[in-house]
Design a protein around this motif. Structure first.
Motif, PDB file in Angstrom:
ATOM      1  N   ILE A  29     -32.535  71.071  -7.521  1.00 42.81           N
ATOM      2  CA  ILE A  29     -33.315  70.671  -6.351  1.00 42.81           C
ATOM      3  C   ILE A  29     -33.588  69.169  -6.384  1.00 42.81           C
ATOM      4  O   ILE A  29     -33.484  68.479  -5.360  1.00 42.81           O
ATOM      5  N   ALA A  30     -33.936  68.653  -7.565  1.00 42.67           N
ATOM      6  CA  ALA A  30     -34.212  67.219  -7.694  1.00 42.67           C
ATOM      7  C   ALA A  30     -32.973  66.387  -7.358  1.00 42.67           C
ATOM      8  O   ALA A  30     -33.066  65.379  -6.649  1.00 42.67           O
ATOM      9  N   LEU A  31     -31.811  66.806  -7.846  1.00 41.28           N
ATOM     10  CA  LEU A  31     -30.576  66.095  -7.509  1.00 41.28           C
ATOM     11  C   LEU A  31     -30.289  66.174  -6.018  1.00 41.28           C
ATOM     12  O   LEU A  31     -29.872  65.192  -5.394  1.00 41.28           O
ATOM     13  N   GLY A  32     -30.520  67.346  -5.428  1.00 41.78           N
ATOM     14  CA  GLY A  32     -30.298  67.507  -3.998  1.00 41.78           C
ATOM     15  C   GLY A  32     -31.219  66.648  -3.154  1.00 41.78           C
ATOM     16  O   GLY A  32     -30.833  66.174  -2.084  1.00 41.78           O
ATOM     17  N   LEU A  33     -32.456  66.435  -3.648  1.00 41.63           N
ATOM     18  CA  LEU A  33     -33.378  65.556  -2.939  1.00 41.63           C
ATOM     19  C   LEU A  33     -32.790  64.166  -2.760  1.00 41.63           C
ATOM     20  O   LEU A  33     -32.983  63.517  -1.725  1.00 41.63           O
ATOM     21  N   GLY A  34     -32.067  63.697  -3.790  1.00 43.20           N
ATOM     22  CA  GLY A  34     -31.448  62.389  -3.688  1.00 43.20           C
ATOM     23  C   GLY A  34     -30.137  62.424  -2.946  1.00 43.20           C
ATOM     24  O   GLY A  34     -29.889  61.621  -2.039  1.00 43.20           O
ATOM     25  N   ALA A  35     -29.262  63.380  -3.319  1.00 44.45           N
ATOM     26  CA  ALA A  35     -27.917  63.446  -2.754  1.00 44.45           C
ATOM     27  C   ALA A  35     -27.924  63.726  -1.258  1.00 44.45           C
ATOM     28  O   ALA A  35     -27.095  63.190  -0.510  1.00 44.45           O
ATOM     29  N   VAL A  36     -28.855  64.568  -0.812  1.00 44.99           N
ATOM     30  CA  VAL A  36     -28.916  64.931   0.606  1.00 44.99           C
ATOM     31  C   VAL A  36     -30.083  64.229   1.302  1.00 44.99           C
ATOM     32  O   VAL A  36     -29.899  63.545   2.308  1.00 44.99           O
ATOM     33  N   GLY A  37     -31.290  64.391   0.741  1.00 42.29           N
ATOM     34  CA  GLY A  37     -32.486  63.897   1.410  1.00 42.29           C
ATOM     35  C   GLY A  37     -32.609  62.385   1.453  1.00 42.29           C
ATOM     36  O   GLY A  37     -32.581  61.772   2.528  1.00 42.29           O
ATOM     37  N   TYR A  38     -32.730  61.751   0.278  1.00 39.72           N
ATOM     38  CA  TYR A  38     -32.999  60.322   0.243  1.00 39.72           C
ATOM     39  C   TYR A  38     -31.825  59.503   0.763  1.00 39.72           C
ATOM     40  O   TYR A  38     -32.006  58.506   1.467  1.00 39.72           O
ATOM     41  N   ALA A  39     -30.600  59.923   0.419  1.00 34.41           N
ATOM     42  CA  ALA A  39     -29.414  59.212   0.899  1.00 34.41           C
ATOM     43  C   ALA A  39     -29.331  59.283   2.418  1.00 34.41           C
ATOM     44  O   ALA A  39     -29.013  58.287   3.087  1.00 34.41           O
ATOM     45  N   SER A  40     -29.627  60.456   2.989  1.00 34.31           N
ATOM     46  CA  SER A  40     -29.580  60.608   4.445  1.00 34.31           C
ATOM     47  C   SER A  40     -30.668  59.797   5.120  1.00 34.31           C
ATOM     48  O   SER A  40     -30.428  59.118   6.132  1.00 34.31           O
ATOM     49  N   GLN A  41     -31.884  59.854   4.564  1.00 38.49           N
ATOM     50  CA  GLN A  41     -32.990  59.116   5.163  1.00 38.49           C
ATOM     51  C   GLN A  41     -32.715  57.616   5.177  1.00 38.49           C
ATOM     52  O   GLN A  41     -32.901  56.935   6.199  1.00 38.49           O
ATOM     53  N   ALA A  42     -32.259  57.083   4.048  1.00 40.82           N
ATOM     54  CA  ALA A  42     -31.985  55.651   3.965  1.00 40.82           C
ATOM     55  C   ALA A  42     -30.830  55.255   4.881  1.00 40.82           C
ATOM     56  O   ALA A  42     -30.874  54.210   5.539  1.00 40.82           O
TER      57      ALA A  42
ATOM     58  N   THR B 293     -39.154  66.349   5.402  1.00 38.64           N
ATOM     59  CA  THR B 293     -38.590  67.455   4.617  1.00 38.64           C
ATOM     60  C   THR B 293     -38.500  67.082   3.145  1.00 38.64           C
ATOM     61  O   THR B 293     -38.802  67.887   2.253  1.00 38.64           O
ATOM     62  N   TYR B 294     -38.107  65.854   2.874  1.00 38.15           N
ATOM     63  CA  TYR B 294     -37.988  65.345   1.499  1.00 38.15           C
ATOM     64  C   TYR B 294     -39.326  65.429   0.769  1.00 38.15           C
ATOM     65  O   TYR B 294     -39.405  65.882  -0.378  1.00 38.15           O
ATOM     66  N   ILE B 295     -40.408  65.019   1.434  1.00 38.95           N
ATOM     67  CA  ILE B 295     -41.740  65.044   0.806  1.00 38.95           C
ATOM     68  C   ILE B 295     -42.184  66.477   0.549  1.00 38.95           C
ATOM     69  O   ILE B 295     -42.700  66.808  -0.531  1.00 38.95           O
ATOM     70  N   LEU B 296     -41.973  67.360   1.520  1.00 39.75           N
ATOM     71  CA  LEU B 296     -42.415  68.745   1.373  1.00 39.75           C
ATOM     72  C   LEU B 296     -41.650  69.465   0.266  1.00 39.75           C
ATOM     73  O   LEU B 296     -42.226  70.262  -0.478  1.00 39.75           O
ATOM     74  N   ILE B 297     -40.354  69.200   0.137  1.00 42.59           N
ATOM     75  CA  ILE B 297     -39.578  69.821  -0.941  1.00 42.59           C
ATOM     76  C   ILE B 297     -39.972  69.205  -2.281  1.00 42.59           C
ATOM     77  O   ILE B 297     -40.089  69.914  -3.294  1.00 42.59           O
ATOM     78  N   SER B 298     -40.184  67.904  -2.308  1.00 48.35           N
ATOM     79  CA  SER B 298     -40.624  67.249  -3.548  1.00 48.35           C
ATOM     80  C   SER B 298     -41.911  67.856  -4.060  1.00 48.35           C
ATOM     81  O   SER B 298     -42.112  68.018  -5.272  1.00 48.35           O
ATOM     82  N   ASP B 299     -42.811  68.233  -3.160  1.00 46.51           N
ATOM     83  CA  ASP B 299     -44.098  68.797  -3.545  1.00 46.51           C
ATOM     84  C   ASP B 299     -43.943  70.129  -4.284  1.00 46.51           C
ATOM     85  O   ASP B 299     -44.835  70.522  -5.028  1.00 46.51           O
ATOM     86  N   THR B 300     -42.802  70.815  -4.098  1.00 44.03           N
ATOM     87  CA  THR B 300     -42.605  72.108  -4.765  1.00 44.03           C
ATOM     88  C   THR B 300     -42.178  71.958  -6.216  1.00 44.03           C
ATOM     89  O   THR B 300     -42.286  72.909  -6.996  1.00 44.03           O
ATOM     90  N   ILE B 301     -41.685  70.782  -6.611  1.00 46.25           N
ATOM     91  CA  ILE B 301     -41.197  70.613  -7.983  1.00 46.25           C
ATOM     92  C   ILE B 301     -41.844  69.440  -8.709  1.00 46.25           C
ATOM     93  O   ILE B 301     -41.590  69.238  -9.899  1.00 46.25           O
TER      94      ILE B 301
END
Length: 315
Positions: free
Chosen positions: A65-78, A160-168
């Protein structure tokens, strides 16, 4: 980030190069920190799952999940943000992006992770209104429909990134979580750069200097602080306090880029500062999903000494 980005662009750095170098350098720095401190690599038990009677997520799932936060979430947001930045005024784009504290608060309340207390509602209104005044005071005039759509997409992804981050965030140290997020984002951007034929890294020392500032200050330090704060405050408060960013950016622009601050901007900055004060009025509350400690009638403190220590640590 906005100021370092402008200075990097003026030194010949392209948006693609900025994104790739920013996340790659940040990942390398965080890996070095992890190698120096092995204790930071541990995946912690899940007290939330135990309190709710659920089976905690496995170590592998948490890391994925942590890797996905970067690979999908943070990369897409930026990517969405910098694509929008090429089409519209930075101040107006920031105004669109900073709809995310409202989105995070609403989503967190609907998901049962936070309560919309009167203090939090007042803080959200003050922070949002203050951000609006700060950015409107900059005199943004250009509007591009596609740019606005990209900017709002960036806000949705970040929510979405913040809410998923809050779970881990309670399972991993801020250093390990940040490392995985940065590594995931760098991997996605490297693949995209390879498919696009690479990025131009032929800019001079000034460009590399501003990229280093972007990676160290606006990425590594910022993300470590954000995850450490998110674990302690929850998604709504963390998102509301993030509205300091455009206020700080505007103030630094006045100091570094010789831009003047208007009365409207100063008023907005005061409102954002006031939101932080409101949030501190009642800090000691139990977030939904966590069992409140049993209190002794005579002292008002948790009966279990271990819980008492944990309560002080949380404060």
């Amino acid at each position: 980030m906005a100021i370092f980005g402008k200075l990097a662009y003026s030194a010949g750095v392209s948006p693609g190069a900025l994104l790739l170098v920013r996340f790659t350098l940040a990942a390398v720095l965080l890996v070095i920190l992890l190698l120096a401190r092995p204790s930071l690599r541990r995946v912690k038990p899940d007290p939330r799952a135990a309190a709710a009677g659920r089976t905690p997520a496995s170590r592998g799932r948490v890391l994925a999940i942590a890797l996905g936060l970067g690979a999908v979430g943070y990369a897409s947001q930026a990517s969405l943000y910098f694509a929008a930045l090429q089409r519209m005024d930075a101040s107006l784009l920031s105004l669109i992006l900073y709809t995310y504290p409202i989105l995070v608060t609403i989503a967190a309340v609907l998901l049962g992770r936070d309560r919309l207390t009167p203090a939090r509602g007042v803080a959200l209104a003050a922070a949002s209104g203050g951000t609006l005044l700060v950015l409107l005071g900059a005199g943004a005039v250009s509007f591009d429909p596609l740019g606005a759509l990209l900017g709002f997409g960036s806000a949705l992804v970040y929510t979405t990134y913040i809410l998923i981050s809050d779970t881990i965030v309670h399972r991993l140290s801020p250093v390990l979580l940040s490392t995985l997020v940065m590594a995931g984002a760098a991997g996605t951007l490297a693949i995209r750069a390879a498919l696009a034929g690479g990025v131009d890294l032929s800019f001079g020392p000034a460009g590399w200097f501003w990229l280093a500032c972007t990676a160290i200050v606006s990425t590594v330090a910022a993300m470590l602080a954000f995850f450490a704060g998110l674990e302690r405050t929850g998604p709504s408060t963390a998102a509301i306090l993030s509205t300091f960013e455009p206020v700080v950016t505007t103030a630094l622009a006045a100091l570094i880029l010789s831009e003047s601050l208007t009365t409207l901007q100063l008023t907005g900055g005061a409102l954002v500062l006031a939101s932080a004060a409101v949030l501190q009025i009642r800090r000691n509350h139990t977030r939904p999903g966590r069992k409140a400690p049993v209190e002794q009638a005579s002292t008002g403190m948790p009966a279990n000494p271990a819980e008492r220590v944990g309560a002080h640590s949380a404060e």
